[in-house]
Structure formats: structure tokens, C-alpha cells
Motif scaffolding. Structure first.
Motif, PDB file in Angstrom:
ATOM      1  N   LEU A  60      71.950  28.283 -70.715  1.00 24.33           N
ATOM      2  CA  LEU A  60      70.666  28.741 -71.257  1.00 24.33           C
ATOM      3  C   LEU A  60      70.511  30.276 -70.401  1.00 24.33           C
ATOM      4  CD1 LEU A  60      69.219  25.396 -69.234  1.00 24.33           C
ATOM      5  CD2 LEU A  60      69.173  26.183 -71.488  1.00 24.33           C
ATOM      6  N   PHE A  61      71.350  30.737 -69.588  1.00 19.50           N
ATOM      7  CA  PHE A  61      70.478  32.158 -69.276  1.00 19.50           C
ATOM      8  C   PHE A  61      71.699  33.176 -70.238  1.00 19.50           C
ATOM      9  CE2 PHE A  61      71.869  36.307 -68.303  1.00 19.50           C
ATOM     10  CZ  PHE A  61      70.968  36.847 -67.078  1.00 19.50           C
ATOM     11  N   GLU A  62      72.613  32.839 -70.642  1.00 23.11           N
ATOM     12  CA  GLU A  62      72.512  33.658 -71.949  1.00 23.11           C
ATOM     13  C   GLU A  62      71.800  33.637 -73.004  1.00 23.11           C
ATOM     14  OE1 GLU A  62      75.433  35.232 -71.674  1.00 23.11           O
ATOM     15  OE2 GLU A  62      76.570  34.376 -70.049  1.00 23.11           O
ATOM     16  N   MET A  63      71.911  32.226 -73.421  1.00 24.93           N
ATOM     17  CA  MET A  63      70.911  31.662 -74.467  1.00 24.93           C
ATOM     18  C   MET A  63      69.399  33.068 -74.616  1.00 24.93           C
ATOM     19  SD  MET A  63      71.705  28.077 -75.014  1.00 24.93           S
ATOM     20  CE  MET A  63      69.932  27.477 -76.178  1.00 24.93           C
ATOM     21  N   SER A  64      69.151  33.086 -73.246  1.00 21.32           N
ATOM     22  CA  SER A  64      67.178  33.565 -72.926  1.00 21.32           C
ATOM     23  C   SER A  64      67.564  35.159 -73.049  1.00 21.32           C
ATOM     24  CB  SER A  64      67.186  33.349 -71.618  1.00 21.32           C
ATOM     25  OG  SER A  64      66.335  31.429 -71.421  1.00 21.32           O
ATOM     26  N   TYR A  65      68.901  35.478 -72.304  1.00 21.67           N
ATOM     27  CA  TYR A  65      69.146  36.849 -73.007  1.00 21.67           C
ATOM     28  C   TYR A  65      69.436  36.896 -74.389  1.00 21.67           C
ATOM     29  CZ  TYR A  65      71.942  41.341 -71.769  1.00 21.67           C
ATOM     30  OH  TYR A  65      71.999  42.319 -71.154  1.00 21.67           O
ATOM     31  N   GLN A  66      70.123  36.521 -75.162  1.00 19.48           N
ATOM     32  CA  GLN A  66      70.628  36.373 -76.119  1.00 19.48           C
ATOM     33  C   GLN A  66      68.820  36.686 -76.898  1.00 19.48           C
ATOM     34  OE1 GLN A  66      73.503  34.568 -77.936  1.00 19.48           O
ATOM     35  NE2 GLN A  66      74.551  34.885 -76.172  1.00 19.48           N
ATOM     36  N   ASN A  67      67.704  35.845 -76.729  1.00 20.91           N
ATOM     37  CA  ASN A  67      67.386  36.272 -77.551  1.00 20.91           C
ATOM     38  C   ASN A  67      66.282  37.064 -77.498  1.00 20.91           C
ATOM     39  OD1 ASN A  67      67.428  33.503 -78.608  1.00 20.91           O
ATOM     40  ND2 ASN A  67      66.122  32.567 -77.140  1.00 20.91           N
ATOM     41  N   GLU A  68      66.201  37.674 -75.547  1.00 23.86           N
ATOM     42  CA  GLU A  68      65.086  38.325 -75.145  1.00 23.86           C
ATOM     43  C   GLU A  68      65.339  40.154 -75.841  1.00 23.86           C
ATOM     44  OE1 GLU A  68      61.827  40.371 -73.118  1.00 23.86           O
ATOM     45  OE2 GLU A  68      62.632  38.152 -73.653  1.00 23.86           O
ATOM     46  N   PHE A  69      66.951  40.242 -75.929  1.00 25.42           N
ATOM     47  CA  PHE A  69      67.829  41.841 -75.488  1.00 25.42           C
ATOM     48  C   PHE A  69      68.635  41.576 -77.450  1.00 25.42           C
ATOM     49  CE2 PHE A  69      67.255  41.177 -71.208  1.00 25.42           C
ATOM     50  CZ  PHE A  69      66.668  42.321 -70.841  1.00 25.42           C
ATOM     51  N   LYS A  70      68.378  41.058 -77.916  1.00 27.05           N
ATOM     52  CA  LYS A  70      69.220  40.732 -79.542  1.00 27.05           C
ATOM     53  C   LYS A  70      70.380  41.149 -79.297  1.00 27.05           C
ATOM     54  CE  LYS A  70      64.875  39.660 -80.631  1.00 27.05           C
ATOM     55  NZ  LYS A  70      65.225  38.171 -80.444  1.00 27.05           N
ATOM     56  N   GLU A  71      71.461  40.990 -78.340  1.00 31.82           N
ATOM     57  CA  GLU A  71      73.032  40.805 -77.512  1.00 31.82           C
ATOM     58  C   GLU A  71      73.061  40.263 -76.912  1.00 31.82           C
ATOM     59  OE1 GLU A  71      73.170  44.802 -75.054  1.00 31.82           O
ATOM     60  OE2 GLU A  71      72.799  44.863 -77.386  1.00 31.82           O
ATOM     61  N   LEU A  72      74.924  39.829 -77.277  1.00 31.05           N
ATOM     62  CA  LEU A  72      75.471  39.600 -76.259  1.00 31.05           C
ATOM     63  C   LEU A  72      75.345  39.823 -74.502  1.00 31.05           C
ATOM     64  CD1 LEU A  72      78.170  38.366 -78.257  1.00 31.05           C
ATOM     65  CD2 LEU A  72      76.298  36.962 -77.558  1.00 31.05           C
ATOM     66  N   THR A  73      75.786  39.195 -73.797  1.00 30.10           N
ATOM     67  CA  THR A  73      75.774  39.679 -72.781  1.00 30.10           C
ATOM     68  C   THR A  73      77.224  40.155 -72.332  1.00 30.10           C
ATOM     69  OG1 THR A  73      76.367  37.844 -72.072  1.00 30.10           O
ATOM     70  CG2 THR A  73      74.213  38.398 -71.186  1.00 30.10           C
ATOM     71  N   LEU A  74      76.939  40.825 -71.635  1.00 28.89           N
ATOM     72  CA  LEU A  74      79.296  42.105 -71.814  1.00 28.89           C
ATOM     73  C   LEU A  74      79.430  40.922 -70.599  1.00 28.89           C
ATOM     74  CD1 LEU A  74      78.425  45.491 -70.377  1.00 28.89           C
ATOM     75  CD2 LEU A  74      78.742  45.133 -72.636  1.00 28.89           C
ATOM     76  N   ASN A  75      80.670  41.279 -71.131  1.00 32.86           N
ATOM     77  CA  ASN A  75      82.170  39.812 -70.344  1.00 32.86           C
ATOM     78  C   ASN A  75      82.504  40.645 -69.577  1.00 32.86           C
ATOM     79  OD1 ASN A  75      83.632  38.252 -70.198  1.00 32.86           O
ATOM     80  ND2 ASN A  75      85.331  38.549 -72.091  1.00 32.86           N
ATOM     81  N   SER A  76      82.034  40.648 -68.778  1.00 27.62           N
ATOM     82  CA  SER A  76      82.522  41.632 -67.252  1.00 27.62           C
ATOM     83  C   SER A  76      82.602  40.002 -66.036  1.00 27.62           C
ATOM     84  CB  SER A  76      81.176  42.369 -66.886  1.00 27.62           C
ATOM     85  OG  SER A  76      80.079  41.965 -66.536  1.00 27.62           O
ATOM     86  N   TYR A  77      82.612  41.166 -64.900  1.00 33.00           N
ATOM     87  CA  TYR A  77      83.073  39.657 -63.280  1.00 33.00           C
ATOM     88  C   TYR A  77      82.979  40.603 -62.863  1.00 33.00           C
ATOM     89  CZ  TYR A  77      85.394  36.101 -66.066  1.00 33.00           C
ATOM     90  OH  TYR A  77      86.067  34.984 -66.361  1.00 33.00           O
TER      91      TYR A  77
END
Length: 298
Positions: free
Chosen positions: A207-224
Motif C-alpha cells: 500500500l505504501f508503494e502504491m501511494s508513493y507511485q500515485n503521489e510522485f508518478k514513479e517507483l520507489t528506489l530499490n534500496s536497503y
């Protein structure tokens, strides 16, 4: 940096999240100390400002403090067990500090320290194992190379001696190794200490990933760690804390202020006149029932 400080609003600020470089930290810390504004530093763990500014928050605590908390957590859970250090012959300063500190604790408890080294045969393993206790194996390196060397030795010994009960303890970096070693972690009832954990399969994370994409129009960085979640956890913790406790926030850091997506915060002062460090730490437990749980101490 001076231009940024001059442009700050005249209305009172509750906190500033921010500086990355050491020279920025020094200037902004002086400003925040003078104006009594909380300064939240997400990344740098090495700054003398922490010891001088009571409004300073080190989210990423200095290595020595973090490892000390990892040792406390380890000994709280496993001090009754047969702890065995596996010597990788690598130079991993933090991991060696962790394992050396555990051995020192054991010595103070009157327990004998046990160690095997990379390449030792099954007879050497048998000398340190105990069939009447849980055998907790801790490598003194966090590297993937060391893990890839340890696992075959452990599998060979347990394959020939299934009567021994084994647990494995590892490091924050081990989260990045699950793509190849998740089944191994489950098999050996593995615990990896870390200040953060994100389960990509959980509904909450998705759900966080979906909200982030909807807000910023891009995927979150794949990082640790996942930096989008990191920033959100920090901001929400302080916004919620100030909204709930106001100026009394510093008296309530032991309370459960927020339920984080990834980072757990447990801020403590080093001394009466210092800033705060984050002592939040947990074990990511990959148990043999093929599920993952987080284990924390208050």
C-alpha cells in the motif's frame, strides 16, 4: 548553507530534517541549538554536535552504540545457549567488534568462549557443539562471501549430526541476501539484527508503494533501507509526537508514538547535556515455519 539559514521563516519551528554533509551539520546544529529547534539528522552518524547539542537527533546512531545495542539484544535472547563464533578470517571491523563484545560478556558470566574457523572439519565442529543446548552460530563477518563459505560447512556437519539444534545469527546486510539464501535462513532458524526491516510481500508495504507511485508518478528506489519509507517514518514520528505531546515530546520517546513502515525509533540521550541517538534495534527472525517475525526489547 548560510543562505538557507537566512531564508528560514520567523515563525517558530518544531524541527528540521536534514543536513547531509559534515560542514552543513555543524552550521545548522549551531543555529538549532541557539533557536532551540530539534535537528533530525537521518544519515551521518559521526558528528561531535551530537555530544554538544541537546536538540540534536541522530537517527543513524554511531556504530559503537548500535553494536552495543545489538549485543544487548543478543545476550538477552541467547545467554543461556551455546554461543559459537565462526572465524571468517576477514577484516570486518563492526562484525568483529560485535562478536568480541559477545565473548567479553560471556567471560564476565563465567562461560567458556567457543570458536571454529573457516575450513575446520567436522571433528572441530563437534568439539564446540553441545547436544544438550541450542547451538548459536555467529560469523565475525557480515559479507556474502563469508556466508557462502559458512553455510556449506554448517550443512555438512548438520547433515551428519542431525541431533544438534542450531540457530544462526547475522547482520543488517543479510536482508539483501535473501534472494539466494531465504531457504537457508529458514532452515537454520536465523536471526539478523537491524534497525530497519521492510517486508516487500506485506500488504502494508504494498500500500505504501502504491501511494508513493500515485503521489510522485514513479517507483520507489530499490534500496536497503528503502529511502521513501525512511523519510516517511521519520517525518510521521516527529509530526505525530509533537502533535500528541507538544514541547513534552522529549519525555515520551519511550512511548509507542507511531507504527513505522520500516524503521523503529527508540531515542535516548547519551548524557544530560547531549542530543539523542536512536537505540531502536530488532532481530529479523526467519523461523523454520517459513515466516518472518520481528523481535524487539523495550
Amino acid at each position: 548553507m548560510r543562505a538557507v539559514i537566512k531564508s528560514l521563516p520567523q515563525t517558530p519551528l518544531d524541527f528540521i530534517i536534514g543536513p547531509l554533509h559534515q560542514e552543513q551539520i555543524h552550521v545548522l546544529s549551531s543555529y538549532c541549538n541557539d533557536k532551540k529547534i530539534r535537528l533530525i539528522v537521518p544519515f551521518s552518524s559521526q558528528s561531535e554536535e551530537l555530544y554538544q547539542n541537546p536538540y540534536y537527533y541522530a537517527v543513524n546512531s554511531p556504530s559503537s552504540f548500535f553494536i552495543s545495542e545489538a549485543v544487548n539484544l543478543t545476550m538477552a535472547l541467547f545467554h543461556h545457549d551455546n554461543i559459537i563464533i565462526w572465524d571468517s578470517h576477514e577484516e570486518d571491523e563492526d562484525a568483529v567488534l560485535y562478536t568480541d563484545s559477545i565473548q567479553l560478556r560471556q567471560t564476565k558470566m563465567g562461560k567458556k568462549n567457543k570458536m571454529v574457523s573457516i575450513g575446520d572439519d567436522n571433528s572441530k565442529w563437534a568439539q564446540v557443539m553441545d547436544s544438550t543446548q541450542v547451538n548459536v552460530i555467529i560469523p565475525n563477518s557480515s559479507s556474502l562471501k563469508a556466508l557462502n563459505q559458512l553455510l556449506p560447512e554448517l550443512k555438512l556437519f548438520i547433515g551428519e549430526h542431525p541431533e544438534y539444534k542450531v540457530k544462526l545469527i547475522g547482520y543488517p546486510e543479510w536482508q539483501t541476501y535473501t534472494i539466494n539464501h531465504l531457504e537457508d535462513f529458514y532452515q537454520f532458524d536465523t536471526y539478523a539484527y537491524s534497525a530497519f526491516y521492510r517486508n516487500p510481500l506485506s500488504t502494508k508495504s504494498q500500500l505504501f508503494e502504491m501511494s508513493y507511485q500515485n503521489e510522485f508518478k514513479e517507483l520507489t528506489l530499490n534500496s536497503y533501507p528503502q529511502f521513501g519509507m525512511f523519510g516517511f517514518d521519520i517525518a510521521y514520528y516527529f509530526l505525530k509526537g509533537i502533535s500528541t505531546y507538544g514541547k513534552g515530546l522529549e519525555l515520551h520517546h519511550t512511548s509507542s508514538i507511531s507504527q513505522p513502515f520500516q524503521h523503529w525509533f527508540n531515542f535516548k540521550r547519551i548524557s544530560n547535556w547531549s542530543g539523542f541517538i536512536n537505540k531502536g534495534i530488532q532481530f529479523i527472525h526467519y523461523n523454520p515455519e517459513f515466516n518472518i517475525e520481528l523481535i524487539r526489547l523495550r
